[in-house]
Design a protein around this motif. Structure first.
Motif, mmCIF file in Angstrom:
data_model
loop_
_atom_site.group_PDB
_atom_site.id
_atom_site.type_symbol
_atom_site.label_atom_id
_atom_site.label_comp_id
_atom_site.label_asym_id
_atom_site.label_seq_id
_atom_site.Cartn_x
_atom_site.Cartn_y
_atom_site.Cartn_z
ATOM 1 N N UNK A 1 0.825 -1.208 0.000
ATOM 2 C CA UNK A 1 0.000 0.000 0.000
ATOM 3 C C UNK A 1 0.856 1.254 0.000
ATOM 4 N N UNK A 2 2.015 1.138 0.585
ATOM 5 C CA UNK A 2 2.974 2.243 0.613
ATOM 6 C C UNK A 2 4.375 1.681 0.403
ATOM 7 N N UNK A 3 5.199 2.447 -0.352
ATOM 8 C CA UNK A 3 6.570 1.984 -0.563
ATOM 9 C C UNK A 3 7.453 3.199 -0.767
ATOM 10 N N UNK A 4 8.564 3.192 -0.056
ATOM 11 C CA UNK A 4 9.587 4.212 -0.270
ATOM 12 C C UNK A 4 10.818 3.494 -0.784
ATOM 13 N N UNK A 5 11.383 3.984 -1.860
ATOM 14 C CA UNK A 5 12.536 3.339 -2.437
ATOM 15 C C UNK A 5 13.523 4.393 -2.927
ATOM 16 N N UNK A 6 14.675 3.920 -3.393
ATOM 17 C CA UNK A 6 15.701 4.844 -3.850
ATOM 18 C C UNK A 6 15.836 4.800 -5.368
ATOM 19 N N UNK A 7 16.343 5.859 -5.913
ATOM 20 C CA UNK A 7 16.589 5.933 -7.355
ATOM 21 C C UNK A 7 17.439 4.757 -7.804
ATOM 22 N N UNK A 8 17.010 4.135 -8.916
ATOM 23 C CA UNK A 8 17.758 3.026 -9.489
ATOM 24 C C UNK A 8 17.303 1.653 -9.045
ATOM 25 N N UNK A 9 16.484 1.579 -8.006
ATOM 26 C CA UNK A 9 16.019 0.285 -7.523
ATOM 27 C C UNK A 9 14.916 -0.257 -8.421
ATOM 28 N N UNK A 10 14.805 -1.577 -8.451
ATOM 29 C CA UNK A 10 13.710 -2.231 -9.159
ATOM 30 C C UNK A 10 12.559 -2.446 -8.190
ATOM 31 N N UNK A 11 11.375 -2.079 -8.630
ATOM 32 C CA UNK A 11 10.189 -2.163 -7.769
ATOM 33 C C UNK A 11 9.091 -2.915 -8.508
ATOM 34 N N UNK A 12 8.361 -3.759 -7.773
ATOM 35 C CA UNK A 12 7.197 -4.426 -8.350
ATOM 36 C C UNK A 12 5.978 -4.118 -7.507
ATOM 37 N N UNK A 13 4.924 -3.677 -8.158
ATOM 38 C CA UNK A 13 3.636 -3.461 -7.509
ATOM 39 C C UNK A 13 2.701 -4.564 -7.994
ATOM 40 N N UNK A 14 1.958 -5.132 -7.055
ATOM 41 C CA UNK A 14 1.120 -6.262 -7.424
ATOM 42 C C UNK A 14 -0.360 -5.942 -7.272
ATOM 43 N N UNK A 15 -1.125 -6.568 -8.117
ATOM 44 C CA UNK A 15 -2.570 -6.391 -8.102
ATOM 45 C C UNK A 15 -3.229 -7.757 -8.253
ATOM 46 N N UNK A 16 -4.194 -8.026 -7.394
ATOM 47 C CA UNK A 16 -4.968 -9.265 -7.478
ATOM 48 C C UNK A 16 -6.447 -8.932 -7.436
ATOM 49 N N UNK A 17 -7.237 -9.726 -8.147
ATOM 50 C CA UNK A 17 -8.685 -9.478 -8.143
ATOM 51 C C UNK A 17 -9.441 -10.804 -8.036
ATOM 52 N N UNK A 18 -10.566 -10.727 -7.339
ATOM 53 C CA UNK A 18 -11.421 -11.907 -7.173
ATOM 54 C C UNK A 18 -12.732 -11.730 -7.922
ATOM 55 N N UNK A 19 -12.779 -10.755 -8.823
ATOM 56 C CA UNK A 19 -14.024 -10.459 -9.531
ATOM 57 C C UNK A 19 -14.199 -11.351 -10.772
ATOM 58 N N UNK A 20 -13.145 -12.060 -11.144
ATOM 59 C CA UNK A 20 -13.256 -12.889 -12.343
ATOM 60 C C UNK A 20 -13.253 -12.092 -13.639
ATOM 61 N N UNK A 21 -12.759 -10.868 -13.579
ATOM 62 C CA UNK A 21 -12.745 -10.016 -14.772
ATOM 63 C C UNK A 21 -11.556 -10.323 -15.658
ATOM 64 N N UNK A 22 -11.777 -10.135 -16.966
ATOM 65 C CA UNK A 22 -10.696 -10.370 -17.919
ATOM 66 C C UNK A 22 -9.770 -9.169 -18.055
ATOM 67 N N UNK A 23 -10.338 -7.988 -17.968
ATOM 68 C CA UNK A 23 -9.557 -6.780 -18.249
ATOM 69 C C UNK A 23 -8.953 -6.209 -16.987
ATOM 70 N N UNK A 24 -7.682 -5.849 -17.067
ATOM 71 C CA UNK A 24 -7.005 -5.208 -15.938
ATOM 72 C C UNK A 24 -6.188 -4.034 -16.440
ATOM 73 N N UNK A 25 -6.017 -3.044 -15.571
ATOM 74 C CA UNK A 25 -5.401 -1.774 -15.952
ATOM 75 C C UNK A 25 -4.470 -1.299 -14.846
ATOM 76 N N UNK A 26 -3.443 -0.576 -15.227
ATOM 77 C CA UNK A 26 -2.613 0.146 -14.276
ATOM 78 C C UNK A 26 -2.629 1.641 -14.638
ATOM 79 N N UNK A 27 -2.917 2.465 -13.617
ATOM 80 C CA UNK A 27 -2.931 3.916 -13.772
ATOM 81 C C UNK A 27 -1.971 4.522 -12.757
ATOM 82 N N UNK A 28 -1.519 5.724 -13.052
ATOM 83 C CA UNK A 28 -0.872 6.523 -12.030
ATOM 84 C C UNK A 28 -1.635 7.827 -11.873
ATOM 85 N N UNK A 29 -1.658 8.313 -10.627
ATOM 86 C CA UNK A 29 -2.360 9.545 -10.308
ATOM 87 C C UNK A 29 -1.359 10.545 -9.776
#
Lengths: 116, 111
Positions: free
Chosen positions: A9-37
């Motif tokens: 839910x929150x992550x602080x990291x440094x420049x140059x690091x590799x980061x992975x954000x994960x998303x899981x859904x139980x809705x059984x939907x086919x379409x998934x999206x990533x946005x930034x705000x």
């Protein structure tokens, strides 16, 4: 239980690091999206996937990559994080197999990422 | 490309009506939406309107669509402090099923 979950839910990291954000859904939907705000810029689409074998770039995909490991999981990676990737990231899902008449997207709670 | 514009901030007194405005560019969008984002949360669909409609009413919410001017508005009657949130206008890009979001309008309801 939430239908669309994001970790961390929150992550602080440094420049140059590799980061992975994960998303899981139980809705059984086919379409998934990533946005930034970002303040004053609304939500901008990074990547989207209409099924496990279909990945598409959004308007701001540079510096990001994604993986659709299964129908229920869609992860976003920052290969080498930079400070201007500091933002709030949202995952969303929508239904393709039985399309809602109004194509509603369902959002996760967001991941706040800070790159120092 | 498509663009959706909103004013960034609106402040109203509790009990007054709020009107949030939006302009969009894609005249072929089948659906237009209003999403609500409460503090610390993701977006939730508040209401939507089909492009062949001029108006849609749902309890305290009224959506007006002017296709000629590509203008969408959301009116909240009897605004309550719980309505304080960011409201996003969005249009559906029919060819790709992508949503194009506006920048969001932060609504502050004063007691």
């Amino acid at each position: 239980d939430a239908d669309v979950t994001q970790t961390p839910r929150n992550r602080i990291t440094k420049t140059g690091k590799r980061i992975m954000l994960e998303c899981s859904q139980t809705k059984g939907h086919d379409r998934m999206y990533w946005y930034r705000q970002d303040p004053g810029l609304g939500l901008r689409l990074i990547y989207y996937s209409f099924d496990v074998k279909d990945i598409n770039k959004g308007e701001i995909s540079d510096g990001y990559s994604v993986s659709r490991q299964a129908q229920a999981k869609f992860s976003l990676s920052l290969e080498s994080a930079i400070p201007n990737q500091t933002a709030l990231y949202f995952c969303a899902t929508s239904d393709l197999s039985t399309p809602s008449i109004y194509n509603e997207q369902f959002f996760g709670p967001g991941t706040r990422l800070t790159v120092l | 490309g498509e663009d959706v514009e909103q004013s960034l901030f609106l402040s109203v007194r509790e009990g007054d009506s709020s009107v949030i405005n939006c302009t969009y560019t894609d005249s072929s969008s089948t659906y237009l939406y209003w999403y609500k984002q409460e503090p610390g949360a993701g977006l939730q669909l508040l209401t939507y309107i089909f492009s062949n409609m001029d108006m849609k009413q749902d309890q305290r919410l009224t959506v007006l669509l002017n296709k000629k001017d590509k203008h969408l508005s959301l009116r909240i009657a009897d605004t309550q402090t719980g309505d304080s949130a960011i409201y996003f206008c969005a249009e559906l890009e029919d060819s790709s099923y992508k949503l194009i979001f506006g920048s969001g309008t932060r609504l502050l309801v004063r007691p």
